[in-house]
Design a protein around this motif. Structure first.
Motif, short mmCIF file in Angstrom:
data_model
loop_
_atom_site.label_atom_id
_atom_site.label_comp_id
_atom_site.label_asym_id
_atom_site.label_seq_id
_atom_site.Cartn_x
_atom_site.Cartn_y
_atom_site.Cartn_z
N SER A 1 -37.28 2.17 23.63
CA SER A 1 -37.12 3.31 24.54
C SER A 1 -37.65 4.58 23.89
CB SER A 1 -35.64 3.49 24.91
OG SER A 1 -35.50 4.50 25.88
N LYS A 2 -38.27 5.40 24.69
CA LYS A 2 -38.70 6.73 24.28
C LYS A 2 -38.31 7.73 25.37
CE LYS A 2 -42.58 5.33 21.35
NZ LYS A 2 -44.04 5.47 21.08
N GLU A 3 -37.79 8.85 24.94
CA GLU A 3 -37.35 9.85 25.91
C GLU A 3 -38.50 10.29 26.81
OE1 GLU A 3 -33.79 12.46 24.41
OE2 GLU A 3 -35.32 12.42 22.84
N GLN A 4 -38.19 10.34 28.10
CA GLN A 4 -39.11 10.76 29.15
C GLN A 4 -40.26 9.77 29.40
OE1 GLN A 4 -37.83 13.20 30.77
NE2 GLN A 4 -36.33 13.54 29.13
N LEU A 5 -40.27 8.64 28.67
CA LEU A 5 -41.34 7.66 28.87
C LEU A 5 -40.83 6.33 29.41
CD1 LEU A 5 -43.51 8.23 25.66
CD2 LEU A 5 -43.94 9.06 27.98
N GLY A 6 -39.51 6.12 29.37
CA GLY A 6 -38.95 4.89 29.90
C GLY A 6 -38.42 3.95 28.83
N SER A 7 -37.91 2.79 29.28
CA SER A 7 -37.26 1.83 28.39
C SER A 7 -37.64 0.42 28.76
CB SER A 7 -35.73 1.98 28.47
OG SER A 7 -35.32 3.30 28.23
N ILE A 8 -37.52 -0.47 27.77
CA ILE A 8 -37.68 -1.91 28.01
C ILE A 8 -36.48 -2.61 27.38
CG2 ILE A 8 -39.14 -3.94 27.72
CD1 ILE A 8 -41.48 -2.13 27.13
N PHE A 9 -35.74 -3.34 28.20
CA PHE A 9 -34.61 -4.15 27.72
C PHE A 9 -35.02 -5.61 27.83
CE2 PHE A 9 -32.62 -0.17 28.53
CZ PHE A 9 -31.49 -0.11 27.73
N ARG A 10 -34.94 -6.32 26.68
CA ARG A 10 -35.34 -7.73 26.65
C ARG A 10 -34.18 -8.61 26.21
NH1 ARG A 10 -39.57 -5.31 23.60
NH2 ARG A 10 -41.52 -5.07 24.78
N ALA A 11 -33.89 -9.62 27.00
CA ALA A 11 -32.93 -10.66 26.61
C ALA A 11 -33.74 -11.84 26.09
CB ALA A 11 -32.06 -11.07 27.79
N VAL A 12 -33.61 -12.13 24.78
CA VAL A 12 -34.45 -13.14 24.13
C VAL A 12 -33.64 -14.42 23.93
CG1 VAL A 12 -35.90 -13.64 22.14
CG2 VAL A 12 -35.65 -11.27 22.93
N PHE A 13 -34.15 -15.52 24.50
CA PHE A 13 -33.45 -16.80 24.45
C PHE A 13 -34.18 -17.78 23.53
CE2 PHE A 13 -32.18 -14.82 28.36
CZ PHE A 13 -30.83 -15.12 28.48
N PRO A 14 -33.44 -18.50 22.66
CA PRO A 14 -34.08 -19.43 21.73
C PRO A 14 -34.55 -20.70 22.43
CG PRO A 14 -31.71 -19.56 21.51
CD PRO A 14 -31.98 -18.45 22.48
N LYS A 15 -35.32 -21.48 21.70
CA LYS A 15 -35.94 -22.68 22.26
C LYS A 15 -34.91 -23.66 22.81
CE LYS A 15 -39.03 -26.49 20.94
NZ LYS A 15 -39.82 -27.09 19.83
N HIS A 16 -33.77 -23.84 22.08
CA HIS A 16 -32.81 -24.86 22.51
C HIS A 16 -32.06 -24.48 23.79
CE1 HIS A 16 -30.21 -22.24 20.03
NE2 HIS A 16 -29.27 -22.60 20.88
N ARG A 17 -32.24 -23.23 24.25
CA ARG A 17 -31.64 -22.81 25.52
C ARG A 17 -32.61 -22.91 26.69
NH1 ARG A 17 -26.25 -22.61 26.65
NH2 ARG A 17 -25.15 -22.12 24.73
#
Length: 465
Positions: A434-450
């Protein structure tokens, strides 16, 4: 050396004069040359006197070499049998050699004594700790432990040099011991010595494959945590009924055509606050349920194409008053193994946050894609962004980057805490950029066995907008 009694005090004031005496090899050699010259002169005079000059010179050389051999014998005897005692008083090169060897030995013994003292102090400190400290060698044998380890872990004197897995047989501990990197926060297990007591264990690797095990009693913390959970759970349940009643009466009164117009604004605000309280209670109950079900298996096969489309439809309905451009990118063939309700709740929280905290007519992109052997659910927005100082605490309960902004948007401060719990129970984690005034990226990272590859990948790939 003219005074061997000075040698044991190598490190005292006389050491400088001794060092000067033997500071150059030329000085050592010249002393032997003078001795040789003196012997040859005496032998030469004797030879001239008795008319056997060459014979006396040869005898003089033999005497000199005999003296050198005697010095060599004394050096060997001292090194092999009496190296802890002051060296014999020898002159020339042999004396310099003995002095330097003795001085090096003194320094080494001094360093060893200091090291032993340091180890003794460190060991005394570890012995005094209330936390258990255990050293495990490369073969996974118990090597050393402090008294606290006997109280907390039940170790006994006879356990030394026994495999740690045969002493601590808890299956969770054995799994942790064999896969330390999979447990970044350590492990909490119930004590085998006393029912109702809990021990936190943290293992650190060092050396080739040695391990340092630190354990401490967390029973009081667990009890306080359980009290907090019970309190929140009970209060949330108790609030639910009066809030439902209050919300029903407010809605009935607000829809009454006979209500004076000047009261409508007040009733509208009361309804908004009631809805906010209901949302807060529901989030608290969800968190409580997630914590109590943390050990339950999450083994449903979730059709990610269907779930992503459902989330996208819900987002479009929520987006009505914001007017954002919503994009859906479904780029991974993989499905997920887990709880569909919990994951839908977590993903929904990330999406609604992106919509709420993006100024009107922004862009929000929802994606499901692969990254190597991992798969990522991500939400990217063009919102107001978050200062990097706040990122480490975003998933704390009730933590607010801007409390005023959260009140305006109706946030409860529990959304990301719920996301964190859900992902942790699915062996996943949250990445935030995230950067102020530029937006955000939220990532949920799942491992291979899931991940669960579908039978027909072509049916699972689409792009929407």
């Amino acid at each position: 050396m003219s005074d061997s009694s000075l040698l044991p005090d190598d490190l005292n004031d006389d050491s400088d004069s001794q060092h000067e005496r033997y500071s150059a090899l030329k000085t050592y050699i010249s002393e032997d040359i003078r001795k040789l010259a003196l012997i040859l002169i005496i032998a030469g005079f004797i030879g001239l006197g008795i008319n056997y000059f060459i014979l006396c010179i040869c005898l003089g050389l033999i005497v000199f070499f005999a003296l050198q051999l005697r010095s060599l014998y004394l050096v060997n005897q001292w090194i092999s049998q009496h190296s802890n005692e002051p060296p014999p008083d020898l002159s020339g090169v042999w004396g310099a050699l003995l002095f330097n060897v003795y001085r090096a030995q003194r320094r080494e013994r001094t360093m060893q004594a200091e090291m032993v003292g340091l180890i003794d102090r460190a060991q005394s400190s570890l012995m005094a700790l209330e936390e258990a400290v255990v050293l495990v060698d490369e073969q996974h044998y118990l090597e050393w432990w402090n008294p606290a380890a006997e109280r907390l872990l039940g170790l006994k004197f006879g356990d030394r040099k026994r495999p740690v897995q045969t002493i601590m047989r808890n299956p969770e501990f054995i799994k942790y011991f064999n896969h330390v990197n999979d447990f970044p926060d350590g492990l909490v297990i119930e004590s085998s010595l006393a029912a109702g007591r809990y021990t936190q264990i943290k293992i650190t690797r060092f050396g080739y494959d040695s391990r340092l095990l630190v354990a401490y009693d967390v029973t009081r913390i667990r009890k306080l945590e359980q009290m907090r959970k019970d309190f929140v759970d009970n209060v949330s349940h108790e609030l639910r009924t009066p809030l439902t009643v209050l919300s029903g009466y407010l809605e009935t009164l607000y829809e009454n055509d006979e209500m004076p117009q000047r009261w409508r604004r007040a009733f509208d605000q009361m309804q908004q606050q009631t809805r906010r309280m209901n949302a807060l209670v529901n989030d608290l109950l969800l968190l409580s349920r997630l914590e109590s079900e943390s050990l339950q298996s999450k083994n449903q096969i979730i059709d990610m194409a269907e779930l992503m489309n459902q989330l996208f439809d819900d987002a479009q309905g929520y987006n009505t008053e914001y007017g954002h451009t919503l994009n859906l990118n479904l780029e991974s063939h993989n499905d997920l193994i887990g709880s569909d309700m919990e994951l839908a709740s977590a993903f929904g929280n990330l999406i609604t946050n992106a919509i709420k905290y993006t100024p009107p007519h922004g862009t929000v992109t929802i994606s499901w894609q692969d990254r190597g052997e991992e798969a990522i659910f991500s939400v990217q927005d063009t919102g107001i962004g978050i200062n990097s100082l706040h990122l480490p605490r975003l998933t704390e309960r009730f933590y607010r980057v801007d409390s005023g902004r959260s009140r305006e948007t109706g946030g409860t401060g529990l959304g990301l805490a719920i996301v964190k719990h859900v992902l942790a129970q699915h062996d996943a984690y949250l990445e935030v950029e995230s950067k102020e005034q530029l937006g955000s990226i939220f990532r949920a990272v799942f491992p291979k066995h899931r991940l669960h590859p579908p039978e027909n990948p072509s049916d699972h790939l689409m792009d929407g907008e």
